[in-house]
Every structure is written in C-alpha cells, then in structure tokens.
Design a protein around this motif. Sequence first.
Motif, PDB file in Angstrom:
ATOM      1  N   HIS A 142       0.861  -1.181   0.000  1.00 31.20           N
ATOM      2  CA  HIS A 142       0.000   0.000   0.000  1.00 31.20           C
ATOM      3  C   HIS A 142       0.896   1.229   0.000  1.00 31.20           C
ATOM      4  O   HIS A 142       1.905   1.284   0.705  1.00 31.20           O
ATOM      5  CB  HIS A 142      -0.933  -0.009   1.208  1.00 31.20           C
ATOM      6  CG  HIS A 142      -1.934  -1.112   1.119  1.00 31.20           C
ATOM      7  ND1 HIS A 142      -2.345  -1.820   2.219  1.00 31.20           N
ATOM      8  CD2 HIS A 142      -2.606  -1.628   0.072  1.00 31.20           C
ATOM      9  CE1 HIS A 142      -3.236  -2.718   1.842  1.00 31.20           C
ATOM     10  NE2 HIS A 142      -3.401  -2.633   0.551  1.00 31.20           N
ATOM     11  N   GLY A 143       0.573   2.197  -0.819  1.00 30.24           N
ATOM     12  CA  GLY A 143       1.385   3.387  -0.971  1.00 30.24           C
ATOM     13  C   GLY A 143       2.319   3.327  -2.161  1.00 30.24           C
ATOM     14  O   GLY A 143       2.912   4.335  -2.534  1.00 30.24           O
ATOM     15  N   SER A 144       2.457   2.148  -2.774  1.00 27.32           N
ATOM     16  CA  SER A 144       3.314   2.006  -3.958  1.00 27.32           C
ATOM     17  C   SER A 144       2.668   2.634  -5.181  1.00 27.32           C
ATOM     18  O   SER A 144       1.439   2.604  -5.337  1.00 27.32           O
ATOM     19  CB  SER A 144       3.553   0.522  -4.281  1.00 27.32           C
ATOM     20  OG  SER A 144       4.241  -0.125  -3.263  1.00 27.32           O
ATOM     21  N   VAL A 145       3.517   3.178  -6.049  1.00 27.03           N
ATOM     22  CA  VAL A 145       3.072   3.628  -7.372  1.00 27.03           C
ATOM     23  C   VAL A 145       3.898   2.875  -8.393  1.00 27.03           C
ATOM     24  O   VAL A 145       5.128   2.997  -8.433  1.00 27.03           O
ATOM     25  CB  VAL A 145       3.263   5.142  -7.567  1.00 27.03           C
ATOM     26  CG1 VAL A 145       2.843   5.558  -8.970  1.00 27.03           C
ATOM     27  CG2 VAL A 145       2.499   5.934  -6.519  1.00 27.03           C
ATOM     28  N   VAL A 146       3.245   2.053  -9.192  1.00 31.82           N
ATOM     29  CA  VAL A 146       3.908   1.319 -10.265  1.00 31.82           C
ATOM     30  C   VAL A 146       3.842   2.214 -11.500  1.00 31.82           C
ATOM     31  O   VAL A 146       2.750   2.574 -11.953  1.00 31.82           O
ATOM     32  CB  VAL A 146       3.223  -0.027 -10.544  1.00 31.82           C
ATOM     33  CG1 VAL A 146       3.901  -0.754 -11.686  1.00 31.82           C
ATOM     34  CG2 VAL A 146       3.197  -0.884  -9.293  1.00 31.82           C
ATOM     35  N   VAL A 147       5.002   2.593 -12.027  1.00 29.28           N
ATOM     36  CA  VAL A 147       5.063   3.477 -13.194  1.00 29.28           C
ATOM     37  C   VAL A 147       5.392   2.634 -14.413  1.00 29.28           C
ATOM     38  O   VAL A 147       6.409   1.937 -14.444  1.00 29.28           O
ATOM     39  CB  VAL A 147       6.122   4.583 -13.008  1.00 29.28           C
ATOM     40  CG1 VAL A 147       6.175   5.478 -14.245  1.00 29.28           C
ATOM     41  CG2 VAL A 147       5.822   5.396 -11.762  1.00 29.28           C
ATOM     42  N   ILE A 148       4.539   2.712 -15.411  1.00 31.32           N
ATOM     43  CA  ILE A 148       4.725   1.982 -16.656  1.00 31.32           C
ATOM     44  C   ILE A 148       4.778   3.000 -17.787  1.00 31.32           C
ATOM     45  O   ILE A 148       3.917   3.866 -17.882  1.00 31.32           O
ATOM     46  CB  ILE A 148       3.579   0.972 -16.891  1.00 31.32           C
ATOM     47  CG1 ILE A 148       3.538  -0.016 -15.729  1.00 31.32           C
ATOM     48  CG2 ILE A 148       3.735   0.270 -18.224  1.00 31.32           C
ATOM     49  CD1 ILE A 148       2.344  -0.946 -15.751  1.00 31.32           C
ATOM     50  N   THR A 149       5.807   2.899 -18.623  1.00 31.93           N
ATOM     51  CA  THR A 149       6.000   3.854 -19.703  1.00 31.93           C
ATOM     52  C   THR A 149       5.742   3.206 -21.050  1.00 31.93           C
ATOM     53  O   THR A 149       6.389   2.216 -21.398  1.00 31.93           O
ATOM     54  CB  THR A 149       7.444   4.408 -19.680  1.00 31.93           C
ATOM     55  OG1 THR A 149       7.681   4.978 -18.395  1.00 31.93           O
ATOM     56  CG2 THR A 149       7.633   5.471 -20.752  1.00 31.93           C
ATOM     57  N   LEU A 150       4.802   3.780 -21.783  1.00 29.43           N
ATOM     58  CA  LEU A 150       4.507   3.316 -23.131  1.00 29.43           C
ATOM     59  C   LEU A 150       5.346   4.085 -24.131  1.00 29.43           C
ATOM     60  O   LEU A 150       5.329   5.318 -24.137  1.00 29.43           O
ATOM     61  CB  LEU A 150       3.016   3.536 -23.453  1.00 29.43           C
ATOM     62  CG  LEU A 150       2.033   2.716 -22.635  1.00 29.43           C
ATOM     63  CD1 LEU A 150       0.618   3.271 -22.823  1.00 29.43           C
ATOM     64  CD2 LEU A 150       2.083   1.257 -23.041  1.00 29.43           C
ATOM     65  N   ASP A 151       6.106   3.368 -24.948  1.00 33.78           N
ATOM     66  CA  ASP A 151       6.871   3.966 -26.039  1.00 33.78           C
ATOM     67  C   ASP A 151       6.133   3.697 -27.326  1.00 33.78           C
ATOM     68  O   ASP A 151       5.545   2.638 -27.487  1.00 33.78           O
ATOM     69  CB  ASP A 151       8.270   3.340 -26.126  1.00 33.78           C
ATOM     70  CG  ASP A 151       9.089   3.570 -24.864  1.00 33.78           C
ATOM     71  OD1 ASP A 151       8.954   4.637 -24.257  1.00 33.78           O
ATOM     72  OD2 ASP A 151       9.851   2.646 -24.495  1.00 33.78           O
ATOM     73  N   ASP A 152       6.190   4.628 -28.253  1.00 33.83           N
ATOM     74  CA  ASP A 152       5.514   4.454 -29.533  1.00 33.83           C
ATOM     75  C   ASP A 152       6.338   3.590 -30.456  1.00 33.83           C
ATOM     76  O   ASP A 152       7.496   3.619 -30.533  1.00 33.83           O
ATOM     77  CB  ASP A 152       5.254   5.815 -30.177  1.00 33.83           C
ATOM     78  CG  ASP A 152       4.328   5.715 -31.350  1.00 33.83           C
ATOM     79  OD1 ASP A 152       3.596   4.726 -31.457  1.00 33.83           O
ATOM     80  OD2 ASP A 152       4.327   6.638 -32.169  1.00 33.83           O
TER      81      ASP A 152
END
Length: 155
Positions: free
Chosen positions: A145-155
């Motif tokens: 709890h409190g985590s932020v999962v960052v996912i980056t989409l590349d074109d």
Amino acid sequence: MRRVLGIGVLLVAIGAAHADSVPADAMFSKYADPAHVVAAVKTEFSAAPGQAVRLTIYDSEEAFLEQARAKFEASLDEDGVAVLPLGDLEPGEYAFAAYLDENGDGKLNRGKVLGRPKEPVAFSNGVKPKLRKPRFDETKVSVTHGSVVVITLDD
C-alpha cells in the motif's frame, strides 16, 4: 533474407515497451495513496488526452498473460499520464501489462504478421520482450500500500 527481415521487424515492434518498478520517482509520488497500490501509465510520445489505457494484473506464472487477476481502465490526462487506483489489491508480487487503446475498440490490436501488437504495449519491471513472450518472473514487482507502479509506453 526474408527470415532475417521478419525477425528484425519483430524485434523493433516488440521492443517498444518500458516500465519502472516501485518505488516511484518523485515525479509520480504525488499519485501515491497510503491505503492502496496505484499504477501510473505514461506515454513517451504525443497521445491525445482522453485515450483509454488498459491495465491487466497477473498474480502467478500459471495465469500470466492467460487469466488476469484484475483489469483496469483510465484515460490519459493532458500530461499523457493515466492514473489507475488499484482498489483492494493486496501487497504482494504481481506482473502488470498495459496498452494504449488507440482506436478505442477495447482490445489490443495485433498485426497479421507474427501477431505483433499494433498499439503501444508495456510490461512491468522494464521488460522488453524480444523473440518470445515475457515471463512472470521477469515482469513481477513487489507492491505494498502506498506504492506507485510506473509503466511507460513507447511508440
């Protein structure tokens, strides 16, 4: 020659994925919620605000890419970020897959050649598949709890 060209196309197409594991950098900490896990899917290209981002969560090797534990959807904001509060997701290890539904049809569109995705796709933990599907053990991240999962989409 045709085989080499096909492999090259597959490498370029599938390589357009990037994701960061938790904890999130300072830029994304503003999305953190101490009571929940949050996913922030960002684009590395110009995408129209309001476009749908779809996120799928897997909780085991057996289920990975076959049977989702949960699915979420959010729209891109003006900054090219879609924030997805993950509700009652308990702390643990999960693999995340996200894609930008560019045409709004609710599914990941694939090409006829080798079934490669036609829309931007990304996996958690920075996995960029080459000649095979990613594996759960490569894509899993530990969340609390409190985590932020960052996912980056590349074109």
